[in-house]
Design a protein around this motif. Structure first.
Motif, PDB file in Angstrom:
ATOM      1  N   LYS A  42     -29.320 -19.334  82.791  1.00 10.19           N
ATOM      2  CA  LYS A  42     -28.057 -19.577  81.325  1.00 10.19           C
ATOM      3  C   LYS A  42     -28.003 -17.727  81.191  1.00 10.19           C
ATOM      4  CE  LYS A  42     -30.043 -23.008  79.293  1.00 10.19           C
ATOM      5  NZ  LYS A  42     -30.497 -23.776  77.865  1.00 10.19           N
ATOM      6  N   ILE A  46     -37.328 -12.465  74.432  1.00 13.11           N
ATOM      7  CA  ILE A  46     -37.556 -13.486  74.117  1.00 13.11           C
ATOM      8  C   ILE A  46     -39.505 -14.205  74.425  1.00 13.11           C
ATOM      9  CG2 ILE A  46     -38.216 -16.149  76.495  1.00 13.11           C
ATOM     10  CD1 ILE A  46     -35.574 -14.591  77.260  1.00 13.11           C
ATOM     11  N   THR A  89     -30.744 -10.255  70.543  1.00 12.06           N
ATOM     12  CA  THR A  89     -31.013  -9.828  69.450  1.00 12.06           C
ATOM     13  C   THR A  89     -31.175 -11.281  68.796  1.00 12.06           C
ATOM     14  OG1 THR A  89     -31.024  -7.861  68.734  1.00 12.06           O
ATOM     15  CG2 THR A  89     -31.691  -9.768  67.568  1.00 12.06           C
ATOM     16  N   ILE A  90     -29.561 -12.152  68.923  1.00  9.46           N
ATOM     17  CA  ILE A  90     -29.726 -12.854  68.219  1.00  9.46           C
ATOM     18  C   ILE A  90     -30.219 -14.540  69.800  1.00  9.46           C
ATOM     19  CG2 ILE A  90     -27.221 -15.103  68.427  1.00  9.46           C
ATOM     20  CD1 ILE A  90     -25.845 -12.929  68.042  1.00  9.46           C
ATOM     21  N   VAL A  91     -30.445 -14.121  70.409  1.00  9.63           N
ATOM     22  CA  VAL A  91     -31.163 -14.530  71.621  1.00  9.63           C
ATOM     23  C   VAL A  91     -32.594 -14.704  70.941  1.00  9.63           C
ATOM     24  CG1 VAL A  91     -32.011 -15.051  73.774  1.00  9.63           C
ATOM     25  CG2 VAL A  91     -30.251 -14.411  74.138  1.00  9.63           C
ATOM     26  N   PHE A 112     -33.845 -14.411  68.086  1.00  7.36           N
ATOM     27  CA  PHE A 112     -34.621 -15.558  67.226  1.00  7.36           C
ATOM     28  C   PHE A 112     -33.905 -16.279  66.570  1.00  7.36           C
ATOM     29  CE2 PHE A 112     -33.001 -10.838  64.244  1.00  7.36           C
ATOM     30  CZ  PHE A 112     -34.253 -11.154  63.451  1.00  7.36           C
ATOM     31  N   GLN A 113     -33.430 -17.185  67.992  1.00  8.24           N
ATOM     32  CA  GLN A 113     -32.993 -18.486  68.357  1.00  8.24           C
ATOM     33  C   GLN A 113     -33.957 -18.816  69.138  1.00  8.24           C
ATOM     34  OE1 GLN A 113     -29.125 -18.936  71.201  1.00  8.24           O
ATOM     35  NE2 GLN A 113     -28.069 -19.122  69.194  1.00  8.24           N
ATOM     36  N   ARG A 114     -34.794 -18.649  70.189  1.00  6.82           N
ATOM     37  CA  ARG A 114     -36.173 -18.627  70.427  1.00  6.82           C
ATOM     38  C   ARG A 114     -37.776 -18.636  69.715  1.00  6.82           C
ATOM     39  NH1 ARG A 114     -35.659 -20.315  75.984  1.00  6.82           N
ATOM     40  NH2 ARG A 114     -38.136 -20.080  76.066  1.00  6.82           N
ATOM     41  N   ASN A 115     -37.429 -17.636  69.049  1.00  6.01           N
ATOM     42  CA  ASN A 115     -38.706 -17.049  68.115  1.00  6.01           C
ATOM     43  C   ASN A 115     -38.532 -17.348  66.918  1.00  6.01           C
ATOM     44  OD1 ASN A 115     -40.913 -16.339  70.540  1.00  6.01           O
ATOM     45  ND2 ASN A 115     -38.912 -14.683  70.587  1.00  6.01           N
ATOM     46  N   GLY A 116     -37.569 -17.727  66.339  1.00  2.00           N
ATOM     47  CA  GLY A 116     -37.269 -18.143  65.214  1.00  2.00           C
ATOM     48  C   GLY A 116     -37.269 -16.862  63.993  1.00  2.00           C
TER      49      GLY A 116
END
Length: 239
Positions: free
Chosen positions: A57, A220, A103-105, A107-111
């Motif tokens: 991805k 990540i 940074t968005i990735v 937060f998406q994977r780790n909150g």
């Protein structure tokens, strides 16, 4: 920048037209396959903790970034062309946009646990807010450092070639035998610097891209996993 993207797209179109390349690749197809395989191996090596399908991805973004920077840096070596990457706003804007995406990735994977990269596990709770603030500042300055590195290397090399080329041309126009003989020294230096600049153009595209992979790996896996991943790689190299 549009010219660079157009040339890259034309190259990919002619290499992959009619559903694929030749069974016996020509020079251009070999170049595209080399870049593709090189970036694929880089992504697989630098980004740990993910399956191969998930890594894919992120591969298109990394491949396009490297290809754009590589062709843009090499185009800047053509006389009377314009080197986009030698301008700070371009490199900073490019990396900041990618850094925001990373940074968005994260937060998406780790909150909200993504913020724990700035807080070691053994830190006393009263010191936690101060350490988080202190670690967030260098984290945000990552993009600034990388943008400055690319801009400074490209601008410094081009400036050196420009100054020495002007000095060489001035000596050639002196209409004096001594100046003409003495001009051979600066001329050889210009030729050597030009070869060095070609290497720097390729190397800076690689450094910029590998830093993106490292930042993405940190986002990540967070810093602890990234550090363990680096140790495992080093053990494998030493073994």
């Amino acid at each position: 920048m549009l010219l660079t993207l157009s040339l890259v797209l034309l190259l990919l179109h002619f290499v992959t037209k009619k559903g694929g390349g030749n069974s016996v690749p020509n020079v251009w197809q070999s170049l595209v396959e080399l870049i593709y395989d090189f970036m694929l191996n880089l992504v697989n090596e630098q980004i740990g903790g993910l399956s191969g399908n998930v890594k894919q991805k992120f591969f298109p973004c990394i491949l396009v970034t490297f290809t754009f920077l590589l062709f843009r840096n090499l185009q800047g070596m053509i006389p009377y062309s314009f080197t986009v990457t030698s301008h700070f706003l371009i490199t900073l804007g490019l990396l900041f946009s990618i850094f925001i995406g990373i940074t968005i990735v994260g937060f998406q994977r780790n909150g909200l646990h993504f913020l724990s990269f700035s807080l070691p596990t053994t830190v006393p709770l009263p010191l936690a807010p101060f350490l988080v603030l202190l670690e967030l500042i260098p984290h945000c300055f990552r993009a600034l450092r990388s943008g400055i590195r690319l801009f400074a290397n490209m601008m410094a090399g081009h400036s050196s070639v420009k100054i020495l080329s002007g000095f060489t041309w001035t000596m050639l126009c002196m209409n004096d035998l001594l100046y003409f003989i003495g001009d051979l020294g600066p001329l050889f230096i210009v030729l050597a610097l030009t070869g060095l600049e070609l290497g720097v153009a390729i190397l800076q595209a690689y450094v910029f891209t590998i830093l993106i992979c490292i930042y993405l790996n940190d986002a990540i896996n967070l810093h602890q996993n990234s550090f363990l991943f680096i140790i495992e790689r080093k053990r494998g190299i030493y073994a």
